[in-house]
Scaffold this motif. Structure first.
Motif: not given
Length: 151
Positions: A41-45, A67-77
């Motif tokens: 998990i990491s911070a993102t905008e 993500v360049r290796r595996d593009p699947r993500v989940a993003i939380h508000s």
């Protein structure tokens, strides 16, 4: 590919509430997959822009390598504490695959990555009117919008 435009077209009020929860703070949390399959998990905008959810990553970041290796993500508000009195807007989540898009003109980091989210799920969780149960609303590309409660 399923974009934010699809969510807005199918359930505009739900889309507006999800976008408002994401807009409540700058820093969101993104989950990516490391090379060994464990989560990171990491911070993102991110931005909701012209019917898309977009984000960027610095060229040397581990999450970009993920993500360049595996593009699947989940993003939380952003996480906001429910107020003692008044309405809590809840929290929102997006899941999907990142699809590379071009860098903005004159971006200083030539190795940076820029992406649009190909959505597989959007969810919004909040307290019900009587504040004694959770309401879980979700959208999936092939199922559309659904609302459930949990006590």
């Amino acid at each position: 590919m399923f974009t934010w435009r699809d969510v807005e077209a199918q359930c505009p009020e739900f889309a507006d509430r999800v976008r408002a929860v994401f807009a409540a703070g700058t820093n969101k949390t993104i989950a990516t997959l490391r090379a060994d399959g464990s989560p990171r998990i990491s911070a993102t905008e991110l931005e909701f822009n012209a019917g898309s959810v977009t984000l960027g990553m610095m060229g040397a970041s581990l999450k970009l390598r993920d993500v360049r290796r595996d593009p699947r993500v989940a993003i939380h508000s952003p996480t906001l504490e429910p107020p003692e009195d008044g309405e809590w807007p809840g929290d929102a989540k997006l899941a999907g695959r990142l699809v590379a898009v071009g860098a903005p003109p004159d971006h200083p980091d030539p190795d940076a990555g820029f992406f649009e989210v190909d959505l597989t799920e959007v969810a919004l969780t909040y307290l019900g009117d009587t504040r004694d149960h959770l309401v879980i609303e979700s959208w999936h590309p092939n199922r559309g919008h659904r609302r459930r409660t949990r006590t």
